[in-house]
Design a protein around this motif. Structure first.
Motif, PDB file in Angstrom:
ATOM      1  N   TRP A   1      83.424 153.233 -22.869  1.00 62.28           N
ATOM      2  CA  TRP A   1      82.581 153.696 -23.963  1.00 62.28           C
ATOM      3  C   TRP A   1      81.562 152.622 -24.336  1.00 62.28           C
ATOM      4  O   TRP A   1      80.377 152.915 -24.541  1.00 62.28           O
ATOM      5  N   LEU A   2      82.018 151.364 -24.401  1.00 61.00           N
ATOM      6  CA  LEU A   2      81.096 150.284 -24.748  1.00 61.00           C
ATOM      7  C   LEU A   2      80.106 149.992 -23.627  1.00 61.00           C
ATOM      8  O   LEU A   2      78.993 149.517 -23.875  1.00 61.00           O
TER       9      LEU A   2
ATOM     10  N   LEU B   1      77.393 152.471 -24.233  1.00 67.66           N
ATOM     11  CA  LEU B   1      76.774 152.388 -25.554  1.00 67.66           C
ATOM     12  C   LEU B   1      75.284 152.020 -25.519  1.00 67.66           C
ATOM     13  O   LEU B   1      74.498 152.621 -26.260  1.00 67.66           O
ATOM     14  N   PRO B   2      74.838 151.091 -24.680  1.00 70.63           N
ATOM     15  CA  PRO B   2      73.395 150.787 -24.662  1.00 70.63           C
ATOM     16  C   PRO B   2      72.519 152.000 -24.330  1.00 70.63           C
ATOM     17  O   PRO B   2      71.404 152.121 -24.848  1.00 70.63           O
TER      18      PRO B   2
ATOM     19  N   LEU C   1      72.124 153.888 -27.499  1.00 64.42           N
ATOM     20  CA  LEU C   1      71.295 153.187 -28.490  1.00 64.42           C
ATOM     21  C   LEU C   1      69.849 152.990 -28.036  1.00 64.42           C
ATOM     22  O   LEU C   1      69.034 152.468 -28.799  1.00 64.42           O
ATOM     23  N   TRP C   2      69.527 153.389 -26.810  1.00 62.97           N
ATOM     24  CA  TRP C   2      68.183 153.176 -26.276  1.00 62.97           C
ATOM     25  C   TRP C   2      67.119 153.833 -27.159  1.00 62.97           C
ATOM     26  O   TRP C   2      66.138 153.202 -27.537  1.00 62.97           O
TER      27      TRP C   2
ATOM     28  N   LEU D   1      69.140 145.884 -28.476  1.00 60.72           N
ATOM     29  CA  LEU D   1      70.333 146.444 -27.836  1.00 60.72           C
ATOM     30  C   LEU D   1      71.404 145.391 -27.608  1.00 60.72           C
ATOM     31  O   LEU D   1      72.597 145.667 -27.753  1.00 60.72           O
TER      32      LEU D   1
ATOM     33  N   THR E   1      74.981 145.850 -29.384  1.00 55.23           N
ATOM     34  CA  THR E   1      76.109 146.136 -28.505  1.00 55.23           C
ATOM     35  C   THR E   1      77.160 145.038 -28.603  1.00 55.23           C
ATOM     36  O   THR E   1      78.366 145.316 -28.613  1.00 55.23           O
TER      37      THR E   1
ATOM     38  N   LEU F   1      79.089 145.409 -32.023  1.00 54.72           N
ATOM     39  CA  LEU F   1      79.984 146.565 -31.969  1.00 54.72           C
ATOM     40  C   LEU F   1      81.153 146.318 -31.016  1.00 54.72           C
ATOM     41  O   LEU F   1      82.297 146.711 -31.301  1.00 54.72           O
ATOM     42  N   SER F   2      80.897 145.641 -29.910  1.00 59.51           N
ATOM     43  CA  SER F   2      81.974 145.329 -28.962  1.00 59.51           C
ATOM     44  C   SER F   2      83.001 144.395 -29.582  1.00 59.51           C
ATOM     45  O   SER F   2      84.212 144.599 -29.432  1.00 59.51           O
TER      46      SER F   2
END
Length: 126
Positions: free
Chosen positions: A78-79, A82-83, A86-87, A99, A103, A106-107
């Motif tokens: 999932w991580l 994630l980028p 979020l792009w 980003l 990221t 959040l990670s």
């Protein structure tokens, strides 16, 4: 304070909590009080012993390794994606440079929660 002989017998016992509860029960039996009050104290000690047994069953119940591995793999996947999610929302930053810290933060938070959950799965150290 426990007498030395009683403390030694608890330490030498195969199952210390049960030995301590037996000594507690014997002490309750020798208290100079009305039998009804003594019975109520015995009931409370029995409830305590039942809770002790439940806790020991929890301690001896293993958490499946598959559960922990699946959770860690899902979170990593999932991580990793994630980028891409979020792009668009971080498109206003220069070359999407936001980003990287977004990221990373959040990670750290999510892997920290996952590690905390792993520690909570086994609350008692063996």
């Amino acid at each position: 304070k426990l007498p030395k002989e009683q403390a030694d017998s608890i330490i030498k016992a195969a199952h210390r909590p049960n030995r301590a509860l037996q000594d507690l029960s014997d002490s309750i039996e020798n208290l100079p009080m009305h039998f009804m009050r003594r019975d109520e104290i015995h009931k409370a000690a029995t409830i305590f012993e039942d809770n002790l047994g439940s806790s020991e069953r929890l301690l001896s119940s293993p958490i499946p390794v598959f559960y922990s591995r699946h959770t860690a793999r899902f979170l990593s996947f999932w991580l990793l994606l994630l980028p891409f999610a979020l792009w668009g929302p971080l498109g206003n930053s220069w070359n999407h440079i936001d980003l990287v810290p977004a990221t990373a933060v959040l990670s750290v938070f999510l892997f920290g929660i996952e590690e905390l959950a792993t520690q909570l799965e086994e609350p008692f150290t063996i």
